[in-house]
Write an enzyme that holds these catalytic residues in place. Structure first.
Site, mmCIF file in Angstrom:
data_model
loop_
_atom_site.group_PDB
_atom_site.id
_atom_site.type_symbol
_atom_site.label_atom_id
_atom_site.label_comp_id
_atom_site.label_asym_id
_atom_site.label_seq_id
_atom_site.Cartn_x
_atom_site.Cartn_y
_atom_site.Cartn_z
ATOM 1 N N ASP A 1 0.817 -1.217 0.000
ATOM 2 C CA ASP A 1 0.000 0.000 0.000
ATOM 3 C C ASP A 1 0.845 1.259 0.000
ATOM 4 O O ASP A 1 2.013 1.258 0.380
ATOM 5 C CB ASP A 1 -0.953 0.003 1.193
ATOM 6 C CG ASP A 1 -0.222 0.016 2.534
ATOM 7 O OD1 ASP A 1 0.708 -0.784 2.700
ATOM 8 O OD2 ASP A 1 -0.591 0.844 3.396
ATOM 9 N N GLU B 1 0.060 -1.101 5.737
ATOM 10 C CA GLU B 1 1.117 -0.578 6.610
ATOM 11 C C GLU B 1 0.939 0.904 6.881
ATOM 12 O O GLU B 1 1.268 1.395 7.972
ATOM 13 C CB GLU B 1 2.490 -0.833 5.971
ATOM 14 C CG GLU B 1 3.678 -0.565 6.874
ATOM 15 C CD GLU B 1 4.174 0.870 6.871
ATOM 16 O OE1 GLU B 1 4.969 1.241 7.763
ATOM 17 O OE2 GLU B 1 3.775 1.653 5.965
#
Length: 355
Positions: free
Chosen positions: A73, A120
């Site tokens: 991400d 994350e």
């Protein structure tokens, strides 16, 4: 997951570059990683790896006892993807698709275990799920930009909370504080208690201090007009010398009115440079012509969660300049990307982990 015999294969430089460009071109803001995860899984499958996407969206390719893992991400922000004179621009090129792609290639070339995790940048849901669902590896290399010739050993921890206050409204000509004033006064006292003025320019001193950061503020009249209310969403970064409990105690001691609610903290982490993993990185960086540096970062990463859950060496490594994280200027040099693959490959081979 760990301890699987894998035949290694060689990945050409052109194919490694293509993977990096395709990952950067594929949108993967936190919560929207599926397309990028599929592209990453397709690369690993084409290279002969057994790969699947797990229940939370992580891309998992089991291998030997060395775990290479980075996040899929990115934060929001449109940075046009452009490859010009060996420099790749684009959101995520540094944080952390450069490290992610380098680790995927190194895993293929060495038989190391690989996981591309999700979330994350928000709640680390991928890393949290991973530590609950796999056996402990022998070594963990977490992928974040450190520069190809540097190794990150430490991160501060992370604590978030919400301050909220509601008080009866009075005429604005009156001296009594309203909710917004109570909230701002509380925030000022907390900042003062932790002396956050301590030098944002000096990363080494920041890494060892508590940082207080309000990230959202809302306030005004309640819908019925009879009271004022305010809320502050606040973040604290926790150095290794402090605990979340100590920070909560200080923040709560500064309350006159209102209340605080807290989220689950992420503890700080600081690894020893003298482990077998640290030694392997120093040797590999020198063999590639570098002078290895050891870093302590001011932020927080999934490495904190791995170090808390597993009793094995955990370090963070990856190509890219971390000062470009989350910025409109985010870009990575392909020559640095290539060097990081060589370093990661050398490290995995040096450790000689048996399946």
């Amino acid at each position: 997951m760990m301890g699987t015999m894998i035949d290694s294969t060689s990945v050409s430089q052109a194919d490694a570059h293509d993977l990096l460009v395709e990952l950067v071109e594929t949108h993967s803001v936190s919560g929207e990683e599926a397309d990028c995860a599929e592209r990453l899984a397709a690369f690993l499958e084409a290279e002969g790896r057994d790969v699947w996407i797990d229940d939370v969206g992580n891309v998992r390719a089991p291998g030997n006892g060395v775990l290479l893992t980075s996040h899929i991400d990115t934060v929001p922000g449109d940075v046009p993807v452009e490859l010009d004179d060996g420099i790749l621009h684009g959101r995520g090129s540094v944080d952390a698709k450069g490290p992610l792609a380098a680790m995927a290639v190194a895993a293929v070339e060495t038989g190391a275990s690989f996981v591309g995790v999700v979330g994350e940048e928000t709640n680390s849901r991928g890393a949290r799920y991973l530590v609950s669902d796999v056996d402990e590896p022998e070594f963990v290399v977490n992928g974040e930009p450190s520069g190809w010739d540097a190794l990150t050993l430490g991160y501060r921890g992370y604590l978030t909370g919400t301050y909220s206050v509601t008080v009866d409204s009075v005429h604005t000509s009156r001296p009594e504080p309203n909710a917004i004033q109570y909230a701002t006064e509380w925030l000022t006292r907390v900042e003062s208690a932790f002396d956050t003025a301590a030098s944002d320019a000096d990363e080494s001193s920041t890494a060892t201090s508590v940082t207080v950061k309000p990230v959202e503020f809302d306030g005004g009249l309640t819908p019925d007009g009879f009271a004022t209310e305010a809320t502050v969403e606040i973040q604290f970064r926790i150095p290794s010398s402090t605990t979340a409990e100590e920070i909560r105690s200080v923040a709560e001691a500064e309350l006159d009115v209102g209340e605080l609610s807290w989220n689950t903290p992420i503890p700080p982490t600081l690894s020893s440079p003298r482990t077998e993993l640290g030694r392997a990185f120093r040797v590999a960086i020198r063999e590639e012509g570098g002078d290895p540096s050891l870093l302590r970062k001011t932020g927080t990463s999934d490495a904190n969660l791995y170090a808390e859950a597993w009793d094995c060496p955990v370090v963070t490594y990856g190509p890219g300049d971390s000062s470009l994280d989350h910025t409109p200027e985010e870009h990575i040099e392909l020559v640095e990307f290539d060097r990081s693959i060589s370093v990661l490959t050398d490290v995995c081979e040096d450790l000689e982990v048996d399946a």
